[in-house]
Design a protein around this motif. Structure first.
Motif, mmCIF file in Angstrom:
data_model
loop_
_atom_site.group_PDB
_atom_site.id
_atom_site.type_symbol
_atom_site.label_atom_id
_atom_site.label_comp_id
_atom_site.label_asym_id
_atom_site.label_seq_id
_atom_site.Cartn_x
_atom_site.Cartn_y
_atom_site.Cartn_z
ATOM 1 N N CYS A 28 5.551 -9.695 14.777
ATOM 2 C CA CYS A 28 6.571 -10.528 13.648
ATOM 3 C C CYS A 28 6.888 -11.939 14.064
ATOM 4 O O CYS A 28 6.755 -12.856 13.593
ATOM 5 N N GLU A 29 7.404 -12.033 15.452
ATOM 6 C CA GLU A 29 7.686 -13.432 16.006
ATOM 7 C C GLU A 29 6.531 -14.118 16.223
ATOM 8 O O GLU A 29 6.685 -15.375 15.756
ATOM 9 N N ARG A 30 5.281 -13.618 16.385
ATOM 10 C CA ARG A 30 4.202 -14.296 16.227
ATOM 11 C C ARG A 30 3.685 -14.968 14.930
ATOM 12 O O ARG A 30 3.379 -16.088 14.582
ATOM 13 N N LEU A 31 3.835 -14.141 13.857
ATOM 14 C CA LEU A 31 3.556 -14.604 12.491
ATOM 15 C C LEU A 31 4.643 -15.517 12.145
ATOM 16 O O LEU A 31 4.262 -16.326 11.345
ATOM 17 N N MET A 45 15.023 -14.900 5.149
ATOM 18 C CA MET A 45 15.231 -13.661 4.659
ATOM 19 C C MET A 45 15.212 -13.571 3.257
ATOM 20 O O MET A 45 15.881 -14.281 2.650
ATOM 21 N N TRP A 46 14.011 -13.087 2.785
ATOM 22 C CA TRP A 46 14.127 -13.095 0.974
ATOM 23 C C TRP A 46 14.179 -11.373 0.688
ATOM 24 O O TRP A 46 13.254 -10.746 1.160
ATOM 25 N N GLY A 47 15.274 -11.137 0.178
ATOM 26 C CA GLY A 47 15.471 -9.789 -0.043
ATOM 27 C C GLY A 47 16.072 -9.208 1.213
ATOM 28 O O GLY A 47 15.878 -9.677 2.267
ATOM 29 N N PRO A 48 16.026 -7.722 1.522
ATOM 30 C CA PRO A 48 16.183 -7.187 2.629
ATOM 31 C C PRO A 48 15.324 -7.144 3.598
ATOM 32 O O PRO A 48 15.549 -6.701 4.967
ATOM 33 N N SER A 49 14.077 -7.113 3.406
ATOM 34 C CA SER A 49 13.166 -7.036 4.406
ATOM 35 C C SER A 49 11.649 -8.033 4.331
ATOM 36 O O SER A 49 10.872 -7.797 5.026
ATOM 37 N N ILE A 50 11.739 -8.863 3.643
ATOM 38 C CA ILE A 50 10.654 -9.912 3.623
ATOM 39 C C ILE A 50 11.105 -11.293 4.451
ATOM 40 O O ILE A 50 12.434 -11.895 4.183
ATOM 41 N N ILE A 51 10.038 -11.703 5.028
ATOM 42 C CA ILE A 51 10.633 -13.063 5.813
ATOM 43 C C ILE A 51 9.627 -14.007 5.092
ATOM 44 O O ILE A 51 8.336 -13.979 5.401
ATOM 45 N N GLY A 52 10.353 -15.166 4.444
ATOM 46 C CA GLY A 52 9.592 -16.179 3.874
ATOM 47 C C GLY A 52 9.837 -17.419 4.186
ATOM 48 O O GLY A 52 10.844 -17.661 5.098
ATOM 49 N N PHE A 73 6.077 -12.677 4.875
ATOM 50 C CA PHE A 73 5.584 -11.008 5.202
ATOM 51 C C PHE A 73 6.691 -10.470 5.368
ATOM 52 O O PHE A 73 7.692 -10.537 5.492
ATOM 53 N N ALA A 74 6.129 -9.025 5.456
ATOM 54 C CA ALA A 74 7.162 -8.002 5.851
ATOM 55 C C ALA A 74 6.513 -6.769 6.607
ATOM 56 O O ALA A 74 5.419 -6.367 6.538
ATOM 57 N N PRO A 75 7.523 -6.571 7.540
ATOM 58 C CA PRO A 75 6.986 -5.476 8.398
ATOM 59 C C PRO A 75 7.355 -4.088 7.985
ATOM 60 O O PRO A 75 8.456 -3.632 7.760
ATOM 61 N N ARG A 76 6.272 -3.384 7.123
ATOM 62 C CA ARG A 76 6.537 -2.413 6.588
ATOM 63 C C ARG A 76 5.976 -1.161 7.527
ATOM 64 O O ARG A 76 5.534 -1.314 8.745
ATOM 65 N N SER A 77 6.291 0.325 7.124
ATOM 66 C CA SER A 77 6.003 1.263 8.402
ATOM 67 C C SER A 77 4.666 1.481 8.530
ATOM 68 O O SER A 77 4.286 1.552 9.644
ATOM 69 N N THR A 78 3.698 1.143 7.569
ATOM 70 C CA THR A 78 2.251 1.320 8.109
ATOM 71 C C THR A 78 1.602 0.043 8.432
ATOM 72 O O THR A 78 0.410 0.234 9.003
ATOM 73 N N ALA A 79 2.156 -1.063 8.060
ATOM 74 C CA ALA A 79 1.331 -2.131 8.261
ATOM 75 C C ALA A 79 2.031 -3.544 8.130
ATOM 76 O O ALA A 79 3.320 -3.437 7.307
ATOM 77 N N LEU A 80 1.685 -4.626 8.632
ATOM 78 C CA LEU A 80 2.495 -6.000 8.339
ATOM 79 C C LEU A 80 1.685 -6.375 7.083
ATOM 80 O O LEU A 80 0.472 -6.526 7.040
ATOM 81 N N THR A 81 2.703 -6.781 6.024
ATOM 82 C CA THR A 81 2.048 -7.118 4.817
ATOM 83 C C THR A 81 2.316 -8.602 4.568
ATOM 84 O O THR A 81 3.417 -9.028 4.863
ATOM 85 N N LEU A 82 1.425 -9.463 4.637
ATOM 86 C CA LEU A 82 1.341 -10.853 4.456
ATOM 87 C C LEU A 82 1.228 -11.136 2.610
ATOM 88 O O LEU A 82 0.148 -10.614 2.218
ATOM 89 N N GLY A 106 -3.185 -9.941 -3.930
ATOM 90 C CA GLY A 106 -2.465 -11.130 -3.182
ATOM 91 C C GLY A 106 -1.981 -10.761 -1.886
ATOM 92 O O GLY A 106 -1.057 -11.541 -1.317
ATOM 93 N N CYS A 107 -2.198 -9.851 -1.346
ATOM 94 C CA CYS A 107 -1.690 -9.014 0.022
ATOM 95 C C CYS A 107 -2.685 -8.820 1.082
ATOM 96 O O CYS A 107 -3.729 -8.179 0.827
ATOM 97 N N LEU A 108 -2.383 -9.189 2.256
ATOM 98 C CA LEU A 108 -3.209 -8.705 3.295
ATOM 99 C C LEU A 108 -2.519 -7.735 4.183
ATOM 100 O O LEU A 108 -1.219 -8.008 4.429
ATOM 101 N N TYR A 109 -3.127 -6.617 4.672
ATOM 102 C CA TYR A 109 -2.249 -5.702 5.492
ATOM 103 C C TYR A 109 -3.067 -5.615 6.774
ATOM 104 O O TYR A 109 -4.184 -5.251 6.647
ATOM 105 N N ILE A 110 -1.951 -5.735 7.912
ATOM 106 C CA ILE A 110 -2.642 -5.804 9.134
ATOM 107 C C ILE A 110 -1.820 -4.662 10.014
ATOM 108 O O ILE A 110 -0.590 -4.920 9.857
ATOM 109 N N LYS A 111 -2.479 -3.917 10.785
ATOM 110 C CA LYS A 111 -1.494 -2.882 11.389
ATOM 111 C C LYS A 111 -1.148 -3.630 12.770
ATOM 112 O O LYS A 111 0.061 -3.452 12.805
#
Length: 139
Positions: A28-31, A45-52, A73-82, A106-111
Motif C-alpha cells: 500500500c505504501e508503494r502504491l 481517504m475516500w470512504g472508510p477503506s479507499i485511498i484516493g 485503491f483499496a486493500p481488500r482481504s483477497t487483493a489490492l483493488t486498483l 474498471g478494477c485491477l486486482y493484484i494479490k
C-alpha cells in the motif's frame, strides 16, 4: 443523490496502521508513492477503506453528475483493488506483460506487488490518470 464514497478527512497513515499483514501494508505504501507521483496529489481517504488521489467530476449519459478520485485503491482481504479510469480491453498487451492479476469493470486486482512488473503497473497508473483527467475535462 450524493456519491456514497466521498473524501472523509480520515488519516491515511492511521488507516494503514490497521493493516496487520506487513507485506500488504508495504505494498500500500508503494502504491501511494506510485499514485502520488502520477497525480501530484496527496493520498486521502475516500470512504472508510479507499485511498484516493485528487478528484475529478463526471457526468453519466443519464445526466447524473458527481465527483470521484482521479485514481485510487483499496486493500481488500483477497487483493489490492486498483480503481482505474481505463477501458481495460484497450490495454490487453500491457496487462499481459503485467504479471499475475485479475480484472473487473474498471478494477485491477493484484494479490501482491511482487507478482507484477512495476514498470508496467506504473504505465497503467499513468494512463489511467491521463484518462481520468480527460474524462473530467469532458464533463
Amino acid at each position: 443523490m450524493a456519491n456514497k464514497t466521498q473524501p472523509t478527512g480520515a488519516d491515511v497513515d492511521a488507516f494503514l496502521g490497521t493493516l496487520t499483514d506487513e507485506v500488504k501494508r508495504a505494498d500500500c505504501e508503494r502504491l501511494i508513492d506510485l499514485m502520488r507521483a502520477a497525480t501530484g496529489e496527496p493520498a486521502a481517504m475516500w470512504g472508510p477503506s479507499i485511498i484516493g488521489f485528487g478528484d475529478r467530476s463526471y457526468r453519466y449519459a443519464s445526466g447524473h453528475t458527481g465527483n470521484t478520485a482521479l485514481i485510487g485503491f483499496a486493500p481488500r482481504s483477497t487483493a489490492l483493488t486498483l480503481y482505474l479510469s481505463l477501458n481495460l480491453d484497450d490495454h490487453r498487451d500491457a496487462l499481459q506483460r503485467l504479471g499475475k492479476h485479475r480484472t473487473g469493470k474498471g478494477c485491477l486486482y493484484i494479490k501482491r506487488l511482487a507478482d507484477v512488473d512495476e514498470s508496467e503497473l506504473r504505465a497503467l497508473i499513468e494512463s489511467s490518470v491521463r484518462a481520468a483527467r480527460a474524462l473530467s475535462a469532458d464533463s
